[in-house]
Design a protein around this motif. Sequence first.
Motif, short mmCIF file in Angstrom:
data_model
loop_
_atom_site.label_atom_id
_atom_site.label_comp_id
_atom_site.label_asym_id
_atom_site.label_seq_id
_atom_site.Cartn_x
_atom_site.Cartn_y
_atom_site.Cartn_z
N MET A 169 0.87 -1.36 -0.47
CA MET A 169 -0.04 0.08 0.34
C MET A 169 0.96 1.28 -0.19
SD MET A 169 -2.72 1.26 0.22
CE MET A 169 -4.44 0.77 0.26
N ARG A 170 1.96 1.05 0.68
CA ARG A 170 2.69 2.24 1.03
C ARG A 170 3.20 2.45 -0.64
NH1 ARG A 170 4.55 5.58 4.18
NH2 ARG A 170 7.21 6.38 4.53
N ARG A 171 4.05 1.72 -1.07
CA ARG A 171 4.32 1.93 -3.03
C ARG A 171 3.34 2.62 -3.52
NH1 ARG A 171 5.84 -3.55 -5.73
NH2 ARG A 171 8.15 -2.76 -6.47
N TYR A 172 1.53 2.31 -3.50
CA TYR A 172 1.26 3.51 -4.27
C TYR A 172 0.75 4.44 -3.99
CZ TYR A 172 -0.34 -1.15 -6.41
OH TYR A 172 -0.41 -2.15 -6.73
N ARG A 173 1.07 4.80 -3.01
CA ARG A 173 1.12 6.33 -1.92
C ARG A 173 1.86 6.82 -2.65
NH1 ARG A 173 4.30 8.68 3.52
NH2 ARG A 173 4.05 10.56 2.28
N LYS A 174 3.76 6.00 -2.69
CA LYS A 174 4.76 7.01 -4.05
C LYS A 174 4.28 7.92 -4.28
CE LYS A 174 8.06 5.48 -0.87
NZ LYS A 174 9.77 4.45 -0.46
N VAL A 175 3.49 6.34 -5.40
CA VAL A 175 3.10 6.82 -7.15
C VAL A 175 1.98 7.99 -7.09
CG1 VAL A 175 1.98 5.83 -8.67
CG2 VAL A 175 3.66 4.65 -8.16
N TRP A 176 1.23 7.52 -6.00
CA TRP A 176 0.45 8.63 -6.00
C TRP A 176 0.55 10.27 -5.80
CZ3 TRP A 176 -3.64 8.75 -9.42
CH2 TRP A 176 -4.40 7.00 -8.97
N ASP A 177 1.78 10.36 -4.96
CA ASP A 177 1.65 11.65 -4.55
C ASP A 177 3.34 12.15 -6.30
OD1 ASP A 177 1.25 11.89 -1.72
OD2 ASP A 177 3.17 10.95 -1.03
N TYR A 178 4.02 11.58 -6.52
CA TYR A 178 4.91 12.02 -7.23
C TYR A 178 3.55 12.04 -8.97
CZ TYR A 178 9.06 10.39 -5.84
OH TYR A 178 10.40 10.73 -5.59
N LEU A 179 2.70 11.67 -8.76
CA LEU A 179 1.12 11.68 -9.85
C LEU A 179 0.71 13.47 -9.82
CD1 LEU A 179 -0.55 8.00 -10.58
CD2 LEU A 179 1.64 9.77 -12.48
N LEU A 180 0.20 13.35 -8.85
CA LEU A 180 -0.38 14.97 -7.95
C LEU A 180 1.19 16.11 -7.94
CD1 LEU A 180 -2.65 15.68 -6.49
CD2 LEU A 180 -1.23 16.16 -4.25
N LEU A 181 1.85 15.70 -7.20
CA LEU A 181 2.92 16.97 -8.21
C LEU A 181 3.38 16.97 -9.47
CD1 LEU A 181 5.13 18.78 -7.27
CD2 LEU A 181 6.78 17.06 -6.84
N ILE A 182 3.03 15.78 -10.00
CA ILE A 182 3.63 16.28 -11.63
C ILE A 182 2.25 16.70 -12.30
CG2 ILE A 182 3.69 14.91 -14.00
CD1 ILE A 182 5.04 12.71 -12.19
N LEU A 213 1.95 21.07 -11.32
CA LEU A 213 3.07 20.90 -12.15
C LEU A 213 2.30 21.30 -14.15
CD1 LEU A 213 6.21 19.72 -10.51
CD2 LEU A 213 5.17 22.11 -10.59
N LEU A 214 2.25 20.52 -14.25
CA LEU A 214 1.52 20.94 -15.19
C LEU A 214 0.21 21.49 -15.84
CD1 LEU A 214 1.88 19.35 -18.32
CD2 LEU A 214 -0.07 17.32 -17.65
N GLY A 215 -0.13 21.79 -14.93
CA GLY A 215 -0.80 22.47 -14.94
C GLY A 215 -1.00 23.57 -14.62
N LEU A 216 -0.60 24.12 -13.78
CA LEU A 216 0.52 25.36 -13.51
C LEU A 216 1.03 25.91 -15.17
CD1 LEU A 216 2.51 25.75 -10.21
CD2 LEU A 216 -0.19 27.27 -10.87
N PHE A 217 1.80 25.45 -15.50
CA PHE A 217 2.16 25.28 -16.79
C PHE A 217 0.97 25.76 -18.14
CE2 PHE A 217 3.93 24.61 -20.78
CZ PHE A 217 5.25 25.21 -21.26
N ILE A 218 0.36 24.56 -18.04
CA ILE A 218 -0.92 24.89 -19.18
C ILE A 218 -2.16 26.25 -18.57
CG2 ILE A 218 -3.13 24.09 -20.10
CD1 ILE A 218 -1.56 21.17 -19.37
N SER A 219 -1.77 26.75 -17.77
CA SER A 219 -2.83 27.52 -17.60
C SER A 219 -2.17 28.90 -17.50
CB SER A 219 -3.10 27.46 -16.31
OG SER A 219 -3.32 28.51 -15.41
N SER A 220 -0.48 29.07 -17.53
CA SER A 220 0.48 30.07 -17.73
C SER A 220 0.69 30.34 -19.19
CB SER A 220 1.71 29.68 -16.80
OG SER A 220 0.91 29.91 -15.61
N MET A 254 10.01 28.79 -5.98
CA MET A 254 11.11 28.64 -7.00
C MET A 254 9.80 28.99 -8.13
SD MET A 254 13.89 29.62 -7.02
CE MET A 254 14.24 29.43 -8.67
N THR A 255 8.42 27.82 -7.92
CA THR A 255 8.58 26.97 -9.72
C THR A 255 6.92 28.62 -9.05
OG1 THR A 255 8.17 24.73 -8.00
CG2 THR A 255 6.16 25.90 -9.80
#
Length: 167
Positions: free
Chosen positions: A1-14, A17-24, A116-117
């Motif tokens: 279960m902990r492994r999936y948390r790590k994946v979701w954390d990275y996916l949320l961050l990406i 960041l992608l949403g900010l880039f598209i919006s800007s 920085m972002t």
Amino acid sequence: MRRYRKVWDYLLLIAILLGLFISSSQPYAKQDMRGTIDKLVDEQSLQNRIGDISIPYGGKDVSLEEKGAAGFIEFFLRKGVHFSVFALLAFSWYRVFSQHLSFGQALPWSAFCSVMTAALDEWHQTFTPDRTGMVQDVLLDAAGSVTMLLIIALNYLYSRRAHRYKM
């Protein structure tokens, strides 16, 4: 279960960041909400309720008189989104960093990356038609990030204290 948390954390961050880039990358006209707001809000009623409130922001006064009801409301919606998205971004940076670093290291790195972002996001907007990069927006974004990181820090300290008293 902990492994999936790590994946979701990275996916949320990406995703953030992608949403900010598209919006800007979008010109203001593509994001303009004033037409929709105009249909929902009675300008005279709003004028009667809030009067002559004027808020300085970015070297200009934001008021009903200057922006109209729709522009005034849109200003607060946009700034609220700035604050909230960067609070979520700080949370996301923290979740990713906390997988690899101690609390005392993850928190400042999360703050640094969030600010920085924000700065890079505003700089990116200077290349987009009808958009400007504003130091005030970086400060607003930083306030959202710091608020979230303070909540995280307080939660961390509270949980450590509560754990200590259970023993």
